[in-house]
Design a protein around this motif. Sequence first.
Motif, PDB file in Angstrom:
ATOM      1  N   LEU A 101       0.858  -1.188   0.000  1.00 48.80           N
ATOM      2  CA  LEU A 101       0.000   0.000   0.000  1.00 48.80           C
ATOM      3  C   LEU A 101       0.891   1.233   0.000  1.00 48.80           C
ATOM      4  O   LEU A 101       1.730   1.403   0.903  1.00 48.80           O
ATOM      5  CB  LEU A 101      -0.893   0.018   1.241  1.00 48.80           C
ATOM      6  N   GLU A 102       0.724   2.086  -1.001  1.00 42.51           N
ATOM      7  CA  GLU A 102       1.448   3.363  -0.986  1.00 42.51           C
ATOM      8  C   GLU A 102       0.901   4.213   0.171  1.00 42.51           C
ATOM      9  O   GLU A 102      -0.214   3.958   0.664  1.00 42.51           O
ATOM     10  CB  GLU A 102       1.299   4.061  -2.335  1.00 42.51           C
ATOM     11  N   PRO A 103       1.660   5.224   0.624  1.00 43.82           N
ATOM     12  CA  PRO A 103       1.240   5.970   1.831  1.00 43.82           C
ATOM     13  C   PRO A 103      -0.186   6.524   1.766  1.00 43.82           C
ATOM     14  O   PRO A 103      -0.895   6.525   2.777  1.00 43.82           O
ATOM     15  CB  PRO A 103       2.284   7.091   1.904  1.00 43.82           C
ATOM     16  N   THR A 104      -0.633   6.962   0.587  1.00 42.61           N
ATOM     17  CA  THR A 104      -1.996   7.495   0.479  1.00 42.61           C
ATOM     18  C   THR A 104      -3.033   6.414   0.767  1.00 42.61           C
ATOM     19  O   THR A 104      -4.082   6.685   1.368  1.00 42.61           O
ATOM     20  CB  THR A 104      -2.215   8.067  -0.939  1.00 42.61           C
ATOM     21  N   ALA A 105      -2.736   5.204   0.341  1.00 42.53           N
ATOM     22  CA  ALA A 105      -3.644   4.083   0.625  1.00 42.53           C
ATOM     23  C   ALA A 105      -3.577   3.690   2.099  1.00 42.53           C
ATOM     24  O   ALA A 105      -4.591   3.342   2.710  1.00 42.53           O
ATOM     25  CB  ALA A 105      -3.293   2.889  -0.264  1.00 42.53           C
ATOM     26  N   VAL A 106      -2.370   3.766   2.676  1.00 42.49           N
ATOM     27  CA  VAL A 106      -2.219   3.485   4.113  1.00 42.49           C
ATOM     28  C   VAL A 106      -3.057   4.484   4.922  1.00 42.49           C
ATOM     29  O   VAL A 106      -3.728   4.130   5.902  1.00 42.49           O
ATOM     30  CB  VAL A 106      -0.728   3.564   4.529  1.00 42.49           C
ATOM     31  N   ALA A 107      -3.043   5.743   4.471  1.00 39.16           N
ATOM     32  CA  ALA A 107      -3.735   6.809   5.222  1.00 39.16           C
ATOM     33  C   ALA A 107      -5.207   6.507   5.425  1.00 39.16           C
ATOM     34  O   ALA A 107      -5.738   6.633   6.529  1.00 39.16           O
ATOM     35  CB  ALA A 107      -3.563   8.147   4.493  1.00 39.16           C
ATOM     36  N   VAL A 108      -5.890   6.073   4.346  1.00 39.73           N
ATOM     37  CA  VAL A 108      -7.341   5.877   4.467  1.00 39.73           C
ATOM     38  C   VAL A 108      -7.680   4.641   5.300  1.00 39.73           C
ATOM     39  O   VAL A 108      -8.791   4.541   5.825  1.00 39.73           O
ATOM     40  CB  VAL A 108      -8.035   5.805   3.089  1.00 39.73           C
ATOM     41  N   MET A 109      -6.740   3.702   5.418  1.00 43.37           N
ATOM     42  CA  MET A 109      -6.976   2.552   6.301  1.00 43.37           C
ATOM     43  C   MET A 109      -6.730   2.956   7.759  1.00 43.37           C
ATOM     44  O   MET A 109      -7.545   2.665   8.644  1.00 43.37           O
ATOM     45  CB  MET A 109      -6.051   1.393   5.931  1.00 43.37           C
ATOM     46  N   LEU A 110      -5.604   3.634   8.002  1.00 43.47           N
ATOM     47  CA  LEU A 110      -5.237   3.912   9.390  1.00 43.47           C
ATOM     48  C   LEU A 110      -6.062   5.027  10.019  1.00 43.47           C
ATOM     49  O   LEU A 110      -6.272   5.039  11.235  1.00 43.47           O
ATOM     50  CB  LEU A 110      -3.751   4.250   9.494  1.00 43.47           C
ATOM     51  N   THR A 140       1.816  12.500   3.497  1.00 43.19           N
ATOM     52  CA  THR A 140       0.794  12.123   2.528  1.00 43.19           C
ATOM     53  C   THR A 140      -0.563  12.686   2.943  1.00 43.19           C
ATOM     54  O   THR A 140      -0.715  13.234   4.044  1.00 43.19           O
ATOM     55  CB  THR A 140       0.741  10.594   2.354  1.00 43.19           C
ATOM     56  N   VAL A 141      -1.525  12.531   2.049  1.00 43.74           N
ATOM     57  CA  VAL A 141      -2.854  13.109   2.273  1.00 43.74           C
ATOM     58  C   VAL A 141      -3.890  12.011   2.104  1.00 43.74           C
ATOM     59  O   VAL A 141      -3.813  11.210   1.172  1.00 43.74           O
ATOM     60  CB  VAL A 141      -3.148  14.228   1.251  1.00 43.74           C
TER      61      VAL A 141
END
Lengths: 445, 545
Positions: free
Chosen positions: A230-239, A417-418
């Motif tokens: 998961l790229e950081p943007t994808a990590v963001a929406v999970m975490l 990231t955002v």
Amino acid sequence: MPILTKAEAKALLTKVLSYSKAEQCEINLNCSDSGNLRYARNAVSTSGGISANSLVVSSAFGKKLGTATINEFDDASLQKVVRRAEELAQLAPENPEFMPFLGPQEYGADSPTFSPATAAVTPKDRADAVQASLKQAMDNKLNAAGFLSNSVGCSAMMNSKGLFAYNTSTDVAFNITVRTDDGKGSGYATRGYNDFSKLNAKADTAIAAKKAMSSVTAKAIEPGKYTVILEPTAVAVMLENLFFSMDARQADEGRSFMSKTGGKTKLGEQLVDERVNIYSDPWNPELPTATWSGDGRPQQKVNWIEKGVVKNLYSSRYWAQKTGIKAIPFPGGAIMQGGTKTLEELIKGTEKGILVTRLWYIRTVDPQTLLLTGLTRDGTFYIENGEIKFPVKNFRFNESPIIMLNNLDEIGITERTVSAESEANYLLPPLRIRDFTFTSLSDAV
Amino acid sequence: MKRRNFIYLTGVGAAAAMLPAIPVFGKEISPEQALEYIDPAAKKIMSDVALNAARSKGATYTDVRVGRYLNQYVVTREDKVENIVNTESYGIGIRVISNGSWGFAATDKMDKDSIAKAAELAVTIAKENARLLREPVQLAPQKGYGEVSWKAPIEKNTFEVPVKEKVDLLLAVNDAAMKGGADYINSILFAVNEQKYFASTDGSYIDQDIHRIWPTFFITKIDKETGKFETRNALSAPTGKGYEYLNARPQDKIQTASGTLYKGRYDMLEDATQAARQVGEKIKAKSVEPGKYDLVLDPSHLWLTIHESCGHPTELDRVLGYEANYAGTSFLTLDKWESKKFNYGSKEVNITADKTEVGSLGAVGYDDEGVKCGKWDVIKDGILVNYQAIRDQAHILGLNASQGCCYADNWSSVQFQRMANISLQPGKAKLSIADQIKNVEKGIYIVGDGSFSIDQQRYNFQFGGQLYYEIKAGKIVGMLKDVAYQANTQEFWNSCVAICDQSDYRLGGSFFDGKGQPGQVSAVSHGSATTRFNKVNVINTARKI
């Protein structure tokens, strides 16, 4: 009204406070000046500028609280808003959960939340940045849709118990989706900064363009459990769904993923892989945030998850007092400690897996297990023997961030990231996760 | 407004336990201030200042919206009033075309100088942006209507009802739920009044008065032995009605094997009582066996599936790519419409767009471009026949007029394409809910909306609900939990085999449909009767952490 300096804000709030006849009075000032430019189909679509200032006055008599707001700042209006708050307080029912306002607080050194370069951005600067983005897309015969916004703001609060807090901030948000003309490929990039001079719209557009061109002719592979990066943007929406759910009261009341039978919680227990360290720090130079929360509580460095163990939950002052825990406010930003490997190195170390650029339409399916659903989007690729082999069709996932962080394989280098869902900024690494659950395929590009 | 707020607000239906802070739109005012009236003559004077200032700076087209937006929130939990807030947002938004490009500016300073300056700024922005154009804006012609007005046909203005009456209702609702076995309840009453004045260089001066109301609650029950919890949200619909919505008469209720459903009006107290009972049953319910089921979907659930899989993909701005970076595009591309034979659904499926349906959230006389509103077919006998469009898109469909789908959520927001009320038309043959269930061999009857997610081109979706009833051999045999269904839009609507008749037609909807950058919300209704879909894939959502 322009953005107020600390001295100007203090003078204004002192004046407003002098009008108060309530037992307690607290005033919050917010001012912002923002601009935006939106484009699609390789041309501008909408843009605008918004200037907004507001003053919120809260007056209390006993446990009766009244709040009134105004955006006019002449003396008569300021007196009017104070009277209105007092009238409302007298009419309000007693709130048994009302907490007296805080006295003076120590906020530490100012956080570097303000950038002069961002405060000086003009409509021409936005148009120039977007023009560079459009040129990058059109030079590659691609179709760009994007959004650029910038803002400068100040916030301050003062109350009758001697508390005073002040902060200025600037923000830049840029996100871009590039699609191939035949509609078969799509790529995405997003960036957030405090400092406009860090923005490179052309370079970000190039990343999205590369993903778009590489994702044409995506193959369908069976849904199931896969190793994913998961790229950081994808990590963001999970975490962030985990961050949003770390409220002490919800946990104590038994209606949270942190709850256990009989009113107990999982605070202090190891919940995820021991390599997971998540904290917040208002003074982090890459993600500076305000050193005080909206109700005047100091924001400090807080460890939320340390070596996989939940160390703290945030709570209201009322609930903290009732339960005897520390009254930690919701943080301004969250940071996950990273590793040493780049995204490319994570890919190189993957035998078989799927690279995910972006996750989309995330919704909670079950708050008890934090099960989330959503889809991959704008660049999903199959990895084999350390190389990206081919683009794959998008998947729907059903996965919990708790399960995900227990299946942690490798952590990359942390970057800013955002979240494409909340627009909040974070410092997060790319993550390689085992057994990530994809439940169906999507034909969407 | 940040999109997080959309998620919070739209998410409260899906995650009852996580009641968030509710964003407040505008400055707070006293209840009596909400009943003050602004003379249209004064709004006309302000509008003319903007129209003249923009024209003098080089605008070739200008429209002006003087907006007064009133909201009221009454928020309670258990035996406590958490918040009572009245807000007002009042100002002017000015949109222009200059050098072929749109420009927009807004101000809440309602004096002539400030309005003129905002108009000048809109022209400046348009001229600055003109260099980023590929072709000039092409507006569909629109005749001026002169001075006209439209008012929502409500019976009782919610803002005129004393706050105490609303608080008493909500606390009675909470009390009923707690006595019925609920552990927690949050109940909320939202009320909205949009007083909008539109003027344009076409020669229209349109004054409109729009009302909306949404009473709702979120109940949680915890199993003390296992620590498991379940939730049940209200079966109310946000609606374009006045306070009369809360005065349900016998003819507004539908009695079913699962409980009472509501048609047109809502009995909040009764629903809270049955919700407390049902959430207890939900805890003890059987976890669903995944597989293919025939689904019988109540309108309180189906509205959201219609919204996501019919409403959004037929928005022309998505089809063209204007939302590609954010809300996404659409699988219903122009070639499918041009073919005149694209099978969106089975022959049972007739979907209309309607900006005039009485009591709906999207009902207005005129849209935010001064276009008189109407009704049209979008899907006819299963075939895609039309989209939803606004003035600067009409020429793409060969239309000589807009379909009136333009809307802005505030005077400070630029208007753009938003969804009309998109509804599934009822079946022509007589068919009741009981008949639907009687005809199903292996199925699930779903009531109420829950978790929802769909991909960026509106193919793949997953929906949950509030109440799931297992159907075996034509009978409801018990309650299920951990249910979600996944499908592809086209396959799903082609599996539609039976729709109840007009007597079962009901509206659902949302106050907070999010779209655009910066994000805006809009309110929209979706009607349907109880509908059956055959052999849909159902998954089990239970997990262990």
